[in-house]
Structure formats: structure tokens, C-alpha cells
Design a protein around this motif. Structure first.
Motif, short mmCIF file in Angstrom:
data_model
loop_
_atom_site.label_atom_id
_atom_site.label_comp_id
_atom_site.label_asym_id
_atom_site.label_seq_id
_atom_site.Cartn_x
_atom_site.Cartn_y
_atom_site.Cartn_z
N GLU A 32 17.37 -33.16 -38.69
CA GLU A 32 17.63 -34.25 -37.52
C GLU A 32 16.42 -34.33 -36.90
O GLU A 32 15.94 -33.22 -36.25
CB GLU A 32 18.88 -33.83 -36.78
CG GLU A 32 19.28 -34.80 -35.62
CD GLU A 32 19.51 -36.01 -36.03
OE1 GLU A 32 18.51 -37.06 -35.83
OE2 GLU A 32 20.51 -36.33 -36.93
N THR A 33 16.03 -35.55 -36.31
CA THR A 33 14.71 -35.67 -35.72
C THR A 33 14.89 -36.26 -34.37
O THR A 33 14.00 -36.32 -33.56
CB THR A 33 13.70 -36.60 -36.48
OG1 THR A 33 14.30 -37.87 -36.67
CG2 THR A 33 13.32 -35.78 -37.72
N ASN A 34 16.30 -36.66 -34.10
CA ASN A 34 16.58 -37.46 -32.93
C ASN A 34 16.68 -36.11 -31.82
O ASN A 34 17.40 -35.21 -31.79
CB ASN A 34 18.05 -38.00 -32.72
CG ASN A 34 18.26 -38.95 -31.54
OD1 ASN A 34 17.79 -38.28 -30.43
ND2 ASN A 34 18.86 -39.89 -31.70
N TYR A 37 19.58 -33.81 -30.08
CA TYR A 37 20.25 -32.81 -30.79
C TYR A 37 19.49 -31.53 -30.55
O TYR A 37 20.09 -30.43 -30.78
CB TYR A 37 20.33 -32.99 -32.31
CG TYR A 37 21.38 -34.19 -32.47
CD1 TYR A 37 22.44 -34.34 -32.17
CD2 TYR A 37 20.63 -35.50 -33.30
CE1 TYR A 37 23.36 -35.47 -32.24
CE2 TYR A 37 21.62 -36.60 -33.51
CZ TYR A 37 22.87 -36.50 -33.10
OH TYR A 37 23.75 -37.42 -33.39
N ALA A 46 19.44 -39.75 -22.27
CA ALA A 46 20.12 -40.78 -23.02
C ALA A 46 21.46 -40.91 -22.57
O ALA A 46 22.33 -41.32 -23.13
CB ALA A 46 20.13 -40.33 -24.47
#
Length: 147
Positions: A32-34, A37, A46
Motif C-alpha cells: 500500500e502506497t497511500n 495508511y 485527509a
């Protein structure tokens, strides 16, 4: 054959704390690169209260009880004959670092195929946060190979 009398059997619920480091590790493990997280500032920017649990993370919570495989114990299964057949998730609210999640589980179905050569055990998990809010459910189907 696995005794169908176990359909409806509920396992002892337990509660676990969601740690930020575990969320970061899990995000990295699944690629996961977002940053929501694994980066607190990005998550807050966000609109989240803290680092968010990535999709499929609740599965890891089901392994945190005193007995990580209570279905194996209850049904007296040989672990070497078990395959992970499927996993489905339904999400209702985010899981965040710092949450206290209570994990409840029960056997919802037992059936066989190929004349009993393969038996299936469907388990349903419920994940509830410290506010009593159901945040996710999961159905996990195990395949037990006979023979």
C-alpha cells in the motif's frame, strides 16, 4: 466427517488494541502506497482521526485470541489438511490506530463436496469498536481435505 452440530457455535469474543506500528507494517506488507495508511499527518489531512487500517486488515485481528485457530481446536481438525478457501469483507466504518476492536466469531455453515473428500467450514467474524459500532464483518471459508 465434520459434525454439523457445530453450525452456530460461537467462539469466545476478545478485544485487541489497534497499534499504529502494526498498521504501518501491514500497509508495507501489502504494498500500500497511500500515506493515510502509515502517516498520521497525511491521514489527518485527509479527514481521518488517525492512521487508517488498510483493506483486509481485520483478518489479522482474527488471529489474536489466546487460541489463534479456535475452529481447529473445537472441530479437532489436523492443521496440515486445512486450506484457506475464501475470504469476504464488508466494511461499515473505518478502523483507526488506537481503536479497541472486539472480535466475535461463529461457525455459520459446514458442508462437503466430492463425496466428502472436501469439507468446508464457513466462519463469520464481526469487528466492533470501543463505541459499540460494527465496523466490519468477514466470512472466511476453510477447506478441509480428507483422505
Amino acid at each position: 466427517m465434520i459434525d454439523k452440530k457445530f453450525i452456530g457455535h460461537e467462539f469466545e469474543p476478545f478485544t485487541t488494541t489497534i497499534e499504529k506500528g502494526r498498521l504501518k507494517f501491514f500497509a508495507k506488507a501489502i504494498g500500500e502506497t497511500n500515506p493515510i495508511y502509515f502517516n498520521e499527518e497525511a491521514a489527518k489531512a485527509a479527514g481521518h482521526k488517525s492512521v487508517l487500517a488498510p483493506p483486509t486488515f481485520p483478518f489479522t485481528l482474527s488471529l489474536e485470541s489466546e487460541d489463534p485457530f479456535p475452529v481447529v481446536t473445537a472441530l479437532k481438525l489436523e492443521i496440515g489438511r486445512i486450506l484457506h478457501g475464501s475470504q469476504e469483507f464488508e466494511y461499515f466504518a473505518p478502523i483507526y490506530a488506537g481503536d479497541e476492536i472486539t472480535v466475535s466469531s461463529k461457525i455459520v455453515d459446514i458442508f462437503d463436496k466430492k463425496g466428502g473428500a472436501l469439507e468446508f467450514v464457513a466462519l463469520q467474524y464481526s469487528f466492533t469498536n470501543q463505541d459499540g459500532e460494527l465496523v466490519a464483518t468477514s466470512t472466511n471459508t476453510l477447506v478441509y481435505r480428507n483422505g
